[in-house]
Motif scaffolding. Structure first.
Motif, mmCIF file in Angstrom:
data_model
loop_
_atom_site.group_PDB
_atom_site.id
_atom_site.type_symbol
_atom_site.label_atom_id
_atom_site.label_comp_id
_atom_site.label_asym_id
_atom_site.label_seq_id
_atom_site.Cartn_x
_atom_site.Cartn_y
_atom_site.Cartn_z
ATOM 1 N N LEU A 1 0.840 -1.201 0.000
ATOM 2 C CA LEU A 1 0.000 0.000 0.000
ATOM 3 C C LEU A 1 0.874 1.249 0.000
ATOM 4 O O LEU A 1 0.449 2.321 -0.413
ATOM 5 N N PHE A 2 2.094 1.080 0.513
ATOM 6 C CA PHE A 2 2.966 2.239 0.706
ATOM 7 C C PHE A 2 4.195 2.093 -0.176
ATOM 8 O O PHE A 2 4.569 0.990 -0.554
ATOM 9 N N PRO A 3 4.852 3.220 -0.505
ATOM 10 C CA PRO A 3 6.000 3.134 -1.415
ATOM 11 C C PRO A 3 7.162 2.342 -0.832
ATOM 12 O O PRO A 3 7.362 2.324 0.384
ATOM 13 N N HIS A 4 7.889 1.685 -1.704
ATOM 14 C CA HIS A 4 9.148 1.053 -1.317
ATOM 15 C C HIS A 4 10.231 2.127 -1.322
ATOM 16 O O HIS A 4 10.419 2.822 -2.322
ATOM 17 N N LEU A 5 10.918 2.263 -0.210
ATOM 18 C CA LEU A 5 11.889 3.342 -0.077
ATOM 19 C C LEU A 5 13.282 2.879 -0.484
ATOM 20 O O LEU A 5 13.653 1.725 -0.246
ATOM 21 N N ALA A 6 14.035 3.796 -1.075
ATOM 22 C CA ALA A 6 15.440 3.502 -1.343
ATOM 23 C C ALA A 6 16.241 3.759 -0.064
ATOM 24 O O ALA A 6 15.883 4.607 0.756
ATOM 25 N N TYR A 7 17.306 3.004 0.117
ATOM 26 C CA TYR A 7 18.120 3.112 1.323
ATOM 27 C C TYR A 7 18.464 4.561 1.659
ATOM 28 O O TYR A 7 18.262 5.020 2.786
ATOM 29 N N GLU A 8 18.981 5.287 0.669
ATOM 30 C CA GLU A 8 19.478 6.643 0.946
ATOM 31 C C GLU A 8 18.374 7.594 1.401
ATOM 32 O O GLU A 8 18.628 8.536 2.147
ATOM 33 N N GLU A 9 17.160 7.339 0.953
ATOM 34 C CA GLU A 9 16.052 8.216 1.333
ATOM 35 C C GLU A 9 15.706 8.067 2.810
ATOM 36 O O GLU A 9 15.287 9.011 3.457
#
Ligand SMILES: *[C@@H]1O[C@H](CO)[C@@H](O)[C@H](O)[C@H]1NC(C)=O
Ligand SMILES: *[C@@H]1O[C@H](CO)[C@@H](O)[C@H](O)[C@H]1NC(C)=O
Ligand SMILES: *[C@@H]1O[C@H](CO)[C@@H](O)[C@H](O)[C@H]1NC(C)=O
Ligand SMILES: *[C@@H]1O[C@H](CO)[C@@H](O)[C@H](O)[C@H]1NC(C)=O
Ligand SMILES: *[C@@H]1O[C@H](CO)[C@@H](O)[C@H](O)[C@H]1NC(C)=O
Length: 306
Positions: free
Chosen positions: A33-41
């Motif tokens: 349901l929620f965005p997959h985040l990139a490590y750096e973010e």
């Protein structure tokens, strides 16, 4: 009869018994349901930076343990509540003594009254026999361990599976592949031990030789190192702590008239559906093999919520 019970509770039999077992439909799929985040973010290195490998532009991260160091990463921000999830693939060699943890804590800011919500995956001398342990502490309640332990109904070393923590004012829910395995209500009985201060999210791998496998009888064997755990599909959404302001910046605990504004305090997140509840009962009936609420040897008076 007695022998049969002993055999059924023996982990090796548990594995063949559960092999290929399909749990019932879980109801709502929360992951995705929620965005997959990139490590750096979203994350920074916590320790053992040389053993942290960011892959595919930080969409997943491999952390490893060798004889020199474990490793781990933590969220850049702290949260008052939220939904925190990772797809984890565990090392497939001999892993006795190895601990992979996905958890929340604020011990760095509140060392004496810290809160914590834990998934701990405990390695095993039989490569597929990883054990899942959950635990929760609130406001420094470290003298009362609230562990529950489960076998997994899949081989956690073959592919990634989603481990998620839903934590809000109403309850804390531990989910595996979207199926709740444990719910801790913010009840009167739990109120003094319920996590309530902003916490960071952590992912770590480390040597738990002194306790993780058969109470410490099987230590880590570095002939099989490095032990590598993979973390992807990183989801993290909720009420972020604003360090420059003392008041929580988000609606909490039904005090708001606009629960719909915040999905993680909203109606779909404040109680489990019938389907989620029956999935949880199915898992707990078959795969939970330890609960502190049944440990009379440890607690002659059980904690009040039991
Ligand atoms: C890699 O990730 C960063 C954010 O962490 C993003 O800005 C960039 O566009 C990504 N690059 C590619 C090729 O996806
Ligand atoms: C990352 O770790 C997983 C789990 O051990 C492993 O299957 C995978 O091959 C690793 N990836 C890389 C690029 O090392
Ligand atoms: C949590 O509270 C709900 C609503 O009161 C109840 O239905 C459920 O059984 C409780 N869960 C646990 C684990 O006590
Ligand atoms: C948390 O613990 C501190 C110190 O023991 C105590 O003063 C405080 O009242 C506790 N808070 C709650 C919500 O129980
Ligand atoms: C944090 O709080 C301060 C003081 O109340 C406010 O000025 C600032 O905009 C807030 N920051 C965020 C990101 O909400």
């Amino acid at each position: 009869m007695w022998l049969l019970l002993v055999l059924l509770s023996w982990p090796g039999v548990a594995w063949s018994r559960r092999h290929g077992v399909e749990p019932p439909g879980a109801g709502a799929q929360i992951t995705g349901l929620f965005p997959h985040l990139a490590y750096e973010e979203a994350y920074v290195d916590f320790f053992g930076g040389a053993n942290i490998q960011k892959l595919k532009n930080g969409t997943y991260v491999n952390i490893s343990l060798n004889k020199y160091s474990g490793s781990g990463f933590m969220s850049r921000e702290k949260y008052y509540y939220g939904f925190f999830s990772a797809a984890i693939k565990l090392p497939s060699s001999y892993t006795a003594g190895v601990v992979v943890a996905f958890y929340m804590s604020n011990a760095d800011v509140f060392p004496h009254t810290h809160d914590e919500i834990d998934f701990e995956l405990l390695g095993h001398e039989k490569q597929k026999e990883w054990v899942l342990q959950t635990n929760i502490y609130g406001n420094g309640s470290v003298s009362t361990g609230r562990e529950e332990k489960f076998y997994l109904w899949f081989d956690p070393t073959e592919e990634s599976h989603e481990y998620s923590i839903l934590w809000n004012y109403h309850h804390t829910v531990f989910l595996v592949d979207n199926i709740p395995v444990r719910e801790v209500n913010h009840s009167d009985a739990m109120s003094r031990a319920y996590p309530s201060k902003p916490m960071s999210v952590y992912a770590t791998i480390w040597d738990g030789s002194d306790w993780a496998t058969h109470g410490g009888k099987k230590p880590a064997n570095y002939a099989y190192a490095p032990f590598v755990a993979s973390f992807g599909a990183l989801e993290m959404v909720g009420c972020m702590w604003n360090r420059t302001s003392s008041a929580p910046p988000c609606p909490r605990g039904g005090q708001s008239q606009r629960l719909d504004l915040d999905p993680v305090e909203g109606p779909d997140f404040v109680r489990l559906s019938e389907k989620q509840r029956s999935g949880m009962e199915w898992i707990r009936g078959r795969f939970m093999f330890y609960s502190y609420c049944r440990d009379r040897a440890r607690y002659s008076v059980l904690p009040p919520e039991c």
